[in-house]
Design an enzyme around this catalytic site. Structure first.
Site, short mmCIF file in Angstrom:
data_model
loop_
_atom_site.label_atom_id
_atom_site.label_comp_id
_atom_site.label_asym_id
_atom_site.label_seq_id
_atom_site.Cartn_x
_atom_site.Cartn_y
_atom_site.Cartn_z
CE LYS B 90 -2.39 -25.74 7.53
NZ LYS B 90 -3.02 -26.17 6.27
CD GLU B 112 -10.13 -23.45 5.30
OE1 GLU B 112 -10.61 -22.39 4.85
OE2 GLU B 112 -8.96 -23.83 5.05
CB SER B 379 4.33 -29.50 8.09
OG SER B 379 3.65 -30.52 8.80
#
Lengths: 277, 401
Positions: B90, B112, B379
């Protein structure tokens, strides 16, 4: 190019001749249930509504404030869906002379199919559609079939809309242009957005389509203020609030439905009063 | 082949802009200014510096030796996004967008978050760059990811509980969009995945491409050839598209996205949007969605909050349609099993999201030859999930088998 005059254009022409602004009340179809919606539509029509806007509930209404979100959730919990709303329009169509507008998000229309929706809506007598998440560019595949059948796709304009885009929206909208009074979501507010009068006057000068104002319009005083320059006033959340509070005690009080209908009728009358000429 | 949208942000029939008029001016501004800023060498140099010296890029490519041996098939490599700062991919996107927000002169960012990873990453970038940050998070997710809520607060962000709808990621996005509509002139909406209206899906992808660009160089260096398949989990799909995109033209490389199968497709409780969904219009784009016959979106379900999303990035919907990428599912149980297996055999606790990709890799590796190469995107790291997994395993031990 001349277009056959629809019920919406006819209504604005009639009001224009009197110098009167239109009152356009909104409520969510199916909140609290479709039978009550039917009674509410008749009450609003009798109390001075000039056009009637019926909301199609959606699971993810991103342009709505808490009032209409809750109302949407209540309607969905009752199993309300697009087809049952179209049947409701069919039932009330012969009993109200006012234009009926459906307001709803794109996905239910997409799920039904743009052509099928336009055809069904035309058959039951829907006069216009407001689909807030469809712009003229990306929305064309959904809006064009409506337009082709004489249902007016009513477009929104926003405070942040630049002039060039406003010209395009004035050109592309049908029925009227819905000017959102403030940057934000729907909901009753203490005052309407500043600078809206100037924007409405600009939009009016760019074409001959009526320009109506909504979002945040909550009181007869707001209606008076906006009705002085706009061609119409949309009132939504304040009406939904009225229904919500009248229905609060429905489990203890069997007259709650009748009271909701009565109170909405009186509220619509009060909203229309300062607009009458 | 190439995978690029047209100038309206459409990948074939998917993408575009399906938002209220109130956001159009802001999106136009974003398209125009981001094109200029992202091409500015000063911006590029600053972002590259942050990725290297702050986020810790490039992240390593680890050969999962014991897992590969046990599978007795393909050689499994792990792209270690779990080692990037804040513990997931992210940060790649967030540094790009937060820096863009600063170049655009915005003082406030909103985001969000589902699992909390994007929220933490946004709060991190905001702290680094001196921006105000508010994060919308479903109340149900806040319960599941309490530690990440506290992390965001430590980083100076405010976490806002979303109580509407299913109280998960989709509702957090609704609320963030409402905030953005209201505060569009001062606020930058830092979207966490390849979703939302154009230009977000393409912009977020481009910030995540660094994963695939690095992985391509790294695998060529250690193996001297491209992998046979890439495997990545898909919720919104940003880590997957980031890994896949630089390989799209390499037709020998299979691209495999793993969707959350939840309690099984037959149970109806899953988040397998591509596998089971229908075309629809949701959160600003046309894509595949989980929707009923009336067009109502129904909540996704997954053991991992980060995959709990009833839509998917439009580029994935397109890659699926044209057949360039394949999409499969891994269930909650399979992910949970992979979570434990990777922990024990490699000493790496994966995020539950990434565990879906691991699960599928462990499933197909034994069917492949010993000289085949599988490259899996790890990830994110699983620290955030340890408590939830502990509770699930404890409750299962109590149940009669």
């Amino acid at each position: 190019m001349a277009r056959a005059e629809g019920r919406i254009a006819e209504r604005f022409r009639m009001l224009g001749a009197k110098g009167e602004a239109a009152l356009i009340p909104f409520l969510t179809a199916g909140d609290p249930d479709l039978d009550t919606t039917e009674a509410l539509v008749l009450a609003m029509a009798g109390a001075g509504a000039d056009l009637i806007e019926l909301g199609i509930p959606f699971s993810d209404p991103t342009a709505e404030g808490p009032t209409i979100q809750r109302s949407s959730a209540r309607a969905l919990a009752r199993g309300t869906h697009l087809r049952s709303i179209l049947r409701l329009v069919e039932r009330v169509r012969s009993r109200v002379e006012q234009p009926i507008i459906l307001m709803g998000y794109a996905n239910p229309v997409h799920a039904m199919g743009a052509e099928a929706f336009a055809k069904a809506a035309r058959e039951v007598g829907v006069d216009g559609v407001i689909i807030p998440d469809l712009t003229p560019e990306d929305g064309a595949p959904y809006l064009d079939p409506c337009r082709a059948r004489g249902i007016d796709p009513i477009l929104l304009a926003a405070p942040t809309t630049p002039r060039e885009r406003l010209e395009m929206l004035v050109r592309e909208t049908r029925g009227f242009l819905y000017y959102v009074s403030l940057q934000g979501v729907t909901g009753a507010r203490a005052s309407v957005g500043r600078g809206i009068e100037e924007r409405v006057r600009l939009a009016q000068s760019l074409g001959d389509v009526p320009v109506c104002v909504g979002f945040g319009v909550a009181t007869p005083e707001h209606a008076r203020e906006i009705g002085a320059y706009a061609d119409g006033v949309v009132v939504g959340s304040a009406i939904v609030d009225t229904i919500e509070s009248a229905m609060r005690d429905v489990s203890k009080d069997s007259s709650a439905r009748a009271r909701a209908v009565d109170e909405v009728g009186r509220f619509v009358e009060a909203l229309k009063k300062p607009l009458r000429r | 082949m190439k995978s690029e949208p047209d100038d309206r942000g459409m990948f074939g029939d998917f993408g575009g802009r399906f938002v209220p008029e109130m956001l159009i001016a802001a999106l136009d501004e974003l398209v125009e200014r981001s094109a200029r800023i992202l091409a500015d060498p000063a911006y590029r140099a600053e972002l590259d510096g942050l990725l290297a010296n702050y986020a810790g890029r490039p992240t390593p490519l680890t050969f999962a030796e014991r897992s590969s041996e046990r599978c007795g098939g393909a050689r499994i490599y792990l792209k270690r996004e779990d080692l990037a700062h804040t513990g997931a991919h992210k940060i790649n996107n967030v540094l790009g967008q937060a820096l863009l927000a600063r170049y655009m002169g915005k003082k406030r960012i909103i985001a969000e978050t589902g699992a909390g990873q994007h929220g933490v990453a946004s709060a991190t970038a905001a702290a680094l760059l001196g921006l105000e940050c508010e994060v919308y998070m479903g109340a149900e997710d806040m319960r599941r990811q309490a530690l990440n809520v506290f992390r965001m607060e430590l980083l100076g962000a405010r976490c806002i509980a979303v109580e509407s709808g299913s109280r998960t990621l989709k509702d957090a996005i609704n609320e963030a969009m409402r905030d953005w509509v209201t505060n569009v002139e001062t606020t930058y909406y830092c979207i966490g995945s390849v979703m939302g209206p154009h230009p977000y899906p393409t912009m977020v992808r481009d910030f995540q491409r660094v994963i695939g660009i690095e992985a391509r160089e790294q695998i060529l260096e250690v193996e001297g050839r491209l992998p046979d398949a890439l495997v990545a989990c898909v919720g919104g799909g940003s880590n997957a598209i980031g890994l896949f995109h630089p390989f799209i033209g390499d037709e020998s490389v299979r691209l495999i996205g793993v969707e959350p199968g939840g309690e099984g497709i037959a149970s109806g409780r899953h988040g397998a949007t591509i596998t089971t969904g229908v075309p629809g219009i949701f959160h600003g784009k046309r894509t595949l969605v989980l929707s009923d016959d009336d067009g109502q979106i129904f909540p996704a379900h997954s053991i991992s909050a980060g995959l709990d999303y009833p839509g998917v990035g439009p580029e994935h919907a397109w890659l699926h349609e044209v057949g360039r990428a394949e999409y499969v599912v891994a269930t909650d149980d399979e992910a949970l099993e992979a979570f434990q297996l990777l922990s024990r055999s490699e000493g790496i606790i994966p995020a539950l999201e990434s565990a879906h990709a691991i699960a599928h890799a462990l499933k197909i590796a034994p069917t492949m030859s010993r000289d085949a190469i599988l490259l899996v995107n790890l990830s994110g790291r699983g620290d955030k999930d340890v408590d939830e997994v502990r509770k699930i395993l404890a409750s299962r031990r109590k149940e009669p088998s």
